[in-house]
Design an enzyme around this catalytic site. Structure first.
Site, PDB file in Angstrom:
ATOM      1  N   LYS A  82       0.858  -1.192   0.000  1.00  0.00           N
ATOM      2  CA  LYS A  82       0.000   0.000   0.000  1.00  0.00           C
ATOM      3  C   LYS A  82       0.891   1.238   0.000  1.00  0.00           C
ATOM      4  O   LYS A  82       1.951   1.250   0.631  1.00  0.00           O
ATOM      5  CB  LYS A  82      -0.885  -0.049   1.256  1.00  0.00           C
ATOM      6  CG  LYS A  82      -1.933   1.040   1.352  1.00  0.00           C
ATOM      7  CD  LYS A  82      -2.828   0.810   2.581  1.00  0.00           C
ATOM      8  CE  LYS A  82      -3.926   1.851   2.717  1.00  0.00           C
ATOM      9  NZ  LYS A  82      -4.801   1.582   3.880  1.00  0.00           N
ATOM     10  N   SER A  87      -9.729   1.448   2.882  1.00  0.00           N
ATOM     11  CA  SER A  87      -8.878   2.253   2.043  1.00  0.00           C
ATOM     12  C   SER A  87      -7.791   1.497   1.286  1.00  0.00           C
ATOM     13  O   SER A  87      -7.215   2.031   0.340  1.00  0.00           O
ATOM     14  CB  SER A  87      -8.224   3.335   2.903  1.00  0.00           C
ATOM     15  OG  SER A  87      -7.369   2.746   3.863  1.00  0.00           O
ATOM     16  N   SER A 129      -9.853  -1.059   7.010  1.00  0.00           N
ATOM     17  CA  SER A 129      -9.272  -0.895   5.664  1.00  0.00           C
ATOM     18  C   SER A 129      -8.547  -2.091   5.081  1.00  0.00           C
ATOM     19  O   SER A 129      -8.173  -2.065   3.909  1.00  0.00           O
ATOM     20  CB  SER A 129      -8.325   0.298   5.648  1.00  0.00           C
ATOM     21  OG  SER A 129      -9.084   1.479   5.544  1.00  0.00           O
TER      22      SER A 129
HETATM   23  N1  GLN Z   1     -13.095   3.487   6.251  1.00  0.00           N
HETATM   24  C1  GLN Z   1     -12.585   3.898   7.522  1.00  0.00           C
HETATM   25  C2  GLN Z   1     -12.288   5.363   7.504  1.00  0.00           C
HETATM   26  O1  GLN Z   1     -12.601   5.980   6.546  1.00  0.00           O
HETATM   27  C3  GLN Z   1     -11.380   3.095   7.893  1.00  0.00           C
HETATM   28  C4  GLN Z   1     -10.172   3.522   7.199  1.00  0.00           C
HETATM   29  C5  GLN Z   1      -8.994   2.706   7.558  1.00  0.00           C
HETATM   30  O2  GLN Z   1      -9.101   1.647   8.176  1.00  0.00           O
HETATM   31  N2  GLN Z   1      -7.837   3.223   7.196  1.00  0.00           N
HETATM   32  O3  GLN Z   1     -11.764   5.909   8.426  1.00  0.00           O
END
Ligand code: GLN
Length: 478
Positions: free
Chosen positions: A73, A148, A172
């Site tokens: 990532k 994400s 994420s």
């Molecule tokens: N979707 C969640 C957020 O927007 C989690 C994001 C993540 O785990 N980095 O914060």
């Protein structure tokens, strides 16, 4: 898959260079459509693969992961390579050092194919908030891969990487794994070093692997876990072991909790049915399932959306146009009196950050400000302690907790972009594990209208072994 590839490498049936070339070719052929990669490190990957082939030719032992190509990532630092975290503000940022997880993987001879797309600074559930491109779900190109870490999930699901790393702050890793039909593990908070990970919310962030099977995830996880003097939150006590060797014990007598709050009205009926079938399968495999209660479940998302933005506003203060990445006003103009230092900050941050990032910086700054701190941040910390206590209590009577990973399947691109609250609701089942710090895994439990559905197991702190063993038992049973 990793084990088979490893055997083929050892027997000479394939070479690491050949395997790496095959994956680079797949990226060339498919990534135009899927758009999982932000950069491809072709030369470095081939050089690493060549070194592995030479080692094999010399008759030396190789590690299970050695010579097997994967992806990172784009918030994980890879020395000498552009590392954007999906943000324009880091458009020209080259990481000066390797993250600890990368150093560990390199020491094992893993081959790194490149960096994958993500929601800007990991904020999102669809990978659509990336400043660069929108990644598509390889199972259905009109749908999001989740987020994400959508690029890392799509790279594996699209056959363009054998394994990948993501980061999970509120879901994420697990949510994109569920949407793309693969396996994703969020380790216990403190199990994997965050050194070299571009921070989102430091008390929640954790790096973890994606793979095509539970065993693949166990193999990668074993190689990135462990205490690191560069991350004071990594635990010294957690034993390092090759988790892939502890998968086969079965789950007879294991107690799996079913949190009644997760199986309520809003759950998609098709997903509910698959989750119930999964529980039946666990019972057939010898586990006992018991209904439990996690009474604070409904508080988890509101608490997350206070604590996370507070940490975001603090962590992202460093992107000021001076120390990292892009600068909108240059020094010459400032010297000429055309702009002040404050204007440089405002212009750089105003231009470099996207809408969702700005929203969270503003929310976080507000809840941390004098007069509001106790009302919002202080209170959220107290409720977080109650959420953790729910898990402590539950784990007195069960070994694992099962739920669906998400309440719906992958949604169409653009479906939630205009409505942040709808997007935030994507994490309803995943956020509690981050707040409590427990490990959790998502693995495929079936399909609903042709789209993958994930099941989630949450485990006791530092008990990834039981988590992986149960998911493996599920996956390998007929
Ligand atoms: N979707 C969640 C957020 O927007 C989690 C994001 C993540 O785990 N980095 O914060």
């Amino acid at each position: 898959m990793i084990r088979e590839l490893h055997e083929q490498l050892k027997s000479g049936a394939i070479t690491s260079v050949g395997l790496t070339e095959e994956y680079l070719k797949r990226i060339e052929e498919h990534d135009g459509d899927i758009q999982a990669f932000l950069s491809v490190t072709r030369e470095e990957a081939l050089a690493a693969a060549k070194a592995v082939d030479e080692k094999i030719a010399r008759g030396e032992e190789i590690d299970l992961l050695e010579g097997i190509p994967g992806a990172l990532k784009d918030n994980i630092s890879l020395a000498g390579v552009r590392t954007t975290a999906g943000s324009l503000i880091l458009d020209n940022y080259i990481a000066p050092y390797d993250a600890t997880v990368v150093e560990k993987l390199r020491n094992r001879g893993a081959v790194i194919l490149g960096k994958t797309n993500m929601d800007e600074f990991a904020m999102g559930s669809s990978t659509e908030s990336s400043a660069y491109q929108k990644t598509k779900n390889p199972k259905d190109l009109s749908r999001v891969p989740g987020g994400s870490s959508g690029g890392s999930a799509a790279a594996v699901a699209g056959g363009m990487a054998v394994w990948s790393l993501g980061s999970d702050t509120g879901g994420s890793i697990r949510q994109p794994a569920a949407f793309c039909g693969i396996v994703g593990l969020k380790p216990t908070y403190g199990r994997v070093s965050r050194s070299g990970l571009i921070a989102m919310a430091s008390s929640l962030d954790q790096i973890g692997p994606f793979g095509n099977s539970v065993e693949d995830v166990a193999i990668v996880f074993s190689r990135i876990a462990g205490h690191d003097r560069l991350d004071a939150t990594t635990a010294e006590a957690a034993p390092d072991k090759p988790f892939e060797n502890y998968l086969s014990g079965g789950i007879k007598g294991l107690r799996i909790g079913i949190p009644k709050e997760y199986f309520s009205a809003d759950l998609d009926p098709g997903i509910k049915k698959l989750a119930e079938e999964a529980l039946e399968k666990f019972r057939t495999l010898g586990a006992e399932t018991v209904e439990i209660s996690l009474p604070q479940s409904a508080s988890a998302l509101p608490v997350y959306y206070i604590i996370m933005p507070a940490e975001v506003s603090s962590n992202l203060a460093r992107f000021d146009g001076i120390r990292y990445g892009m600068r909108v006003n240059d020094a010459k103009e400032r010297e000429a009196g055309n702009s002040t230092l404050l204007e440089t900050y405002l212009d750089t941050r105003g231009y470099g950050f996207g809408t969702e990032v700005k929203r969270r910086i503003m929310l976080g700054t507000y809840t941390l400000s004098a007069g509001y701190y106790d009302t919002y941040y202080g209170k959220a910390q107290k409720v977080r302690a109650l959420i953790k206590a729910d898990f402590e209590k539950a784990f007195e009577s069960v070994d694992l907790i099962f739920s669906p990973t998400t309440s719906e399947t992958a949604f169409p691109l653009g479906a939630k972009s205009a409505d942040p609250i709808k997007m935030y609701l994507s994490d309803i089942f995943t956020v509690p594990a981050n707040l409590a710090g427990v490990p959790a895994i998502s693995f495929p439990i079936g399909e609903e209208s042709g789209l993958p559905v994930g099941g989630q197991l949450m485990g006791k702190w530092f008990d990834e072994e039981t988590l992986l063993r149960a998911a493996h038992a599920f996956e390998t049973s007929a």
